[in-house]
Design an enzyme around this catalytic site. Structure first.
Site, short mmCIF file in Angstrom:
data_model
loop_
_atom_site.label_atom_id
_atom_site.label_comp_id
_atom_site.label_asym_id
_atom_site.label_seq_id
_atom_site.Cartn_x
_atom_site.Cartn_y
_atom_site.Cartn_z
N GLN A 3 42.29 65.80 64.48
CA GLN A 3 41.30 64.77 64.76
C GLN A 3 41.69 63.97 66.00
O GLN A 3 40.84 63.60 66.82
CB GLN A 3 41.13 63.83 63.57
CG GLN A 3 40.04 62.78 63.72
CD GLN A 3 38.65 63.39 63.84
OE1 GLN A 3 38.40 64.47 63.29
NE2 GLN A 3 37.74 62.72 64.52
N GLU B 266 24.34 62.64 63.10
CA GLU B 266 25.00 63.93 62.92
C GLU B 266 24.30 64.68 61.79
O GLU B 266 24.73 64.62 60.63
CB GLU B 266 26.49 63.76 62.60
CG GLU B 266 27.33 63.28 63.77
CD GLU B 266 28.82 63.40 63.51
OE1 GLU B 266 29.20 63.87 62.41
OE2 GLU B 266 29.61 63.02 64.39
N SER C 247 38.51 59.80 59.95
CA SER C 247 37.57 60.92 59.85
C SER C 247 37.48 61.43 58.42
O SER C 247 38.51 61.65 57.75
CB SER C 247 38.01 62.06 60.76
OG SER C 247 37.26 63.24 60.49
N HIS D 133 36.68 64.34 57.66
CA HIS D 133 37.18 65.72 57.61
C HIS D 133 38.60 65.78 57.07
O HIS D 133 38.99 66.75 56.42
CB HIS D 133 37.11 66.35 59.00
CG HIS D 133 35.72 66.72 59.42
ND1 HIS D 133 35.05 67.82 58.91
CD2 HIS D 133 34.86 66.12 60.28
CE1 HIS D 133 33.85 67.90 59.46
NE2 HIS D 133 33.70 66.87 60.30
N HIS E 99 26.53 66.90 59.39
CA HIS E 99 27.69 66.44 58.63
C HIS E 99 27.29 65.97 57.23
O HIS E 99 26.56 65.00 57.07
CB HIS E 99 28.40 65.29 59.36
CG HIS E 99 29.66 64.84 58.68
ND1 HIS E 99 30.89 65.38 58.98
CD2 HIS E 99 29.88 63.92 57.72
CE1 HIS E 99 31.81 64.79 58.22
NE2 HIS E 99 31.22 63.89 57.46
N ASP F 185 30.77 70.26 58.06
CA ASP F 185 29.70 70.40 59.06
C ASP F 185 28.99 71.73 58.82
O ASP F 185 29.64 72.79 58.76
CB ASP F 185 30.28 70.38 60.47
CG ASP F 185 30.86 69.01 60.84
OD1 ASP F 185 30.55 68.04 60.14
OD2 ASP F 185 31.61 68.95 61.82
N VAL G 224 32.65 60.29 67.78
CA VAL G 224 33.78 60.88 67.06
C VAL G 224 34.58 59.78 66.37
O VAL G 224 34.75 58.70 66.91
CB VAL G 224 34.68 61.68 68.02
CG1 VAL G 224 35.30 60.80 69.07
CG2 VAL G 224 35.76 62.45 67.25
N ALA G 225 35.04 60.09 65.15
CA ALA G 225 35.82 59.12 64.39
C ALA G 225 37.25 59.02 64.91
O ALA G 225 37.80 59.99 65.43
CB ALA G 225 35.84 59.51 62.92
#
Length: 423
Positions: A295, A384, A321, A323, A387, A330, A315-316
């Protein structure tokens, strides 16, 4: 010496087997009474020491206590064993508060003994009587003292807040006494105790508000953990149950770096893909788990390409994030992949029927569309459509039915991570 040989003498012993000595029961009774009196006197003069011993105090502690006045000894005997009795005896003469010292220290284990004594003395001398006039019971006072110090108790007294007024706020995770006035004001606007506490104490939950104090998440395995700017995952966190979704059920894009999800989310994704397939939709995983390191690389890349404001919306931050939780995925669809193979570069998942099906149905399998176009001010991330985040079926259904973001769900339901200050 002369003996009379003609005369016989008969000698008798004084002992006879048939005779027993007479037992003097009167003497035994007297001895027993004397012994009982002696024992009684000993017990009488040492009864307090015996009681203290039964409570578990050592001999030296007993001696320390017995050096007090009789009424003070009786006061200590009325308590359960005080583990820190020697400290209280050496530093405070207010025996009537020893039990309160012990209770307060058990609630505030990081405090020093001297600080506990001064805090309890101040609170119980000056403010507890006033709380009592506000109809606080002893149990309610101790509920307050779980998190309150002198200033907080003084504030309650100065504002004349009753326990009935503050109790609903106290039940919300994240409650702090310093913000109680703001809680009251916020509640008047939204009539939700959870929302009033969380939006006041952690205003950055709504991303339009600045983060003035970052926190590190302590329970990252919770499927409802809110991860975003302000609430960060530890850099070394990696879920222990990451698995690849069943490859016979879940299609993965050829350029997907890591399709793994936590087992619960992976199983739910299989269920969702299978349902979509039955209705004629062909979903594909484009990205799933992403480590803190990965990330950070993505984050740095975006900041190299775009200006800081644009990059931050796209973006985180590392640690922020979803993720990294193993719960974010995603998605794309086969139609988009086919378009790109045919040279159609502008093909987007958000414009495909597969996406619309996901928006309408993903909640049934525990997933939510995480970053919607018109909610960037709340989530902090621009639109997004690809996501999705696993939160479990119950929460996903409530979020979908109310049209909430995960932030709004957490605010209204009082759900925040276990956290500690700092990142």
């Amino acid at each position: 010496m002369r003996f009379n040989r003609g005369k016989r003498y008969t000698y008798y012993s004084s002992y006879s087997p048939s005779r027993h000595p007479r037992i003097r029961w009167d003497r035994i009774a007297i001895i027993g009474i004397v012994v009982a009196i002696v024992i009684g006197v000993i017990v009488w003069f040492n009864f307090s020491r015996i009681q203290l011993a039964f409570k578990g105090y050592s001999f030296s502690q007993q001696s320390e206590i017995l050096a007090l006045e009789n009424n003070e000894v009786d006061e200590i005997l009325s308590y359960d064993k005080l583990e820190h009795i020697s400290q209280w005896l050496s530093q405070s003469q207010k025996v009537q508060y020893y039990d309160e010292y012990e209770k307060y220290l058990s609630l505030h284990k990081d405090m020093q003994v001297k600080e506990v004594i001064s805090t309890v003395d101040n609170i119980f001398d000056n403010y507890v009587p006033k709380l009592t006039t506000l109809n606080y019971s002893n149990d309610q006072i101790w509920e307050v003292l779980k998190t309150a110090g002198v200033n907080e108790v003084k504030h309650l007294v100065d504002k004349q807040y009753t326990y009935a007024q503050i109790e609903p706020f106290m039940q919300v995770k994240g409650f702090v006494f310093e913000d109680i006035d703001q809680y009251m004001e916020s509640y008047e606007e939204n009539k939700n105790y959870n929302y009033a506490v969380l939006i006041t104490t952690y205003p950055f939950i709504i991303s339009e508000n600045e983060v003035d104090q970052p926190y590190t998440i302590q329970n990252p395995d919770d499927v409802l953990t809110l991860v975003k700017k302000g609430f960060y995952l530890p850099a070394n966190y990696e879920p222990s149950d990451l698995v690849n979704p069943d490859p016979d059920k879940v299609k993965v894009a050829s350029d997907c770096d890591d399709p793994r999800l936590r087992k619960e989310a992976a199983n739910a994704l299989v269920e969702m893909f299978d349902a979509a397939k039955k209705e004629g939709y062909d979903l594909v995983v484009n990205s799933a788990y992403r480590s803190y390191t990965d990330q950070k690389a993505t984050y740095d890349d975006y900041f190299n390409k775009y200006d800081p404001v644009t990059a931050a919306s796209l973006v985180a931050e590392p640690g922020g994030s979803e993720h990294q939780t193993g719960l974010g995925v995603d998605l794309t669809c086969q139609a988009v992949i086919d378009d790109k193979l045919n040279g159609i570069e502008n093909s987007r998942f958000g414009y495909k029927p597969d996406y619309k099906w996901c928006v309408a149905n993903s909640y049934k399998y525990g997933f939510i569309l995480r970053y919607e176009e018109d909610k960037a001010g709340i989530t902090g991330i621009a639109n997004e459509p690809w996501h999705f985040r696993y939160v479990g079926k119950e929460a996903a259904k409530e979020i979908f039915n109310n049209g909430w973001t995960l932030e709004e769900y957490c605010l209204n339901k009082g759900v925040i991570p276990d956290i500690k200050k700092g990142q």
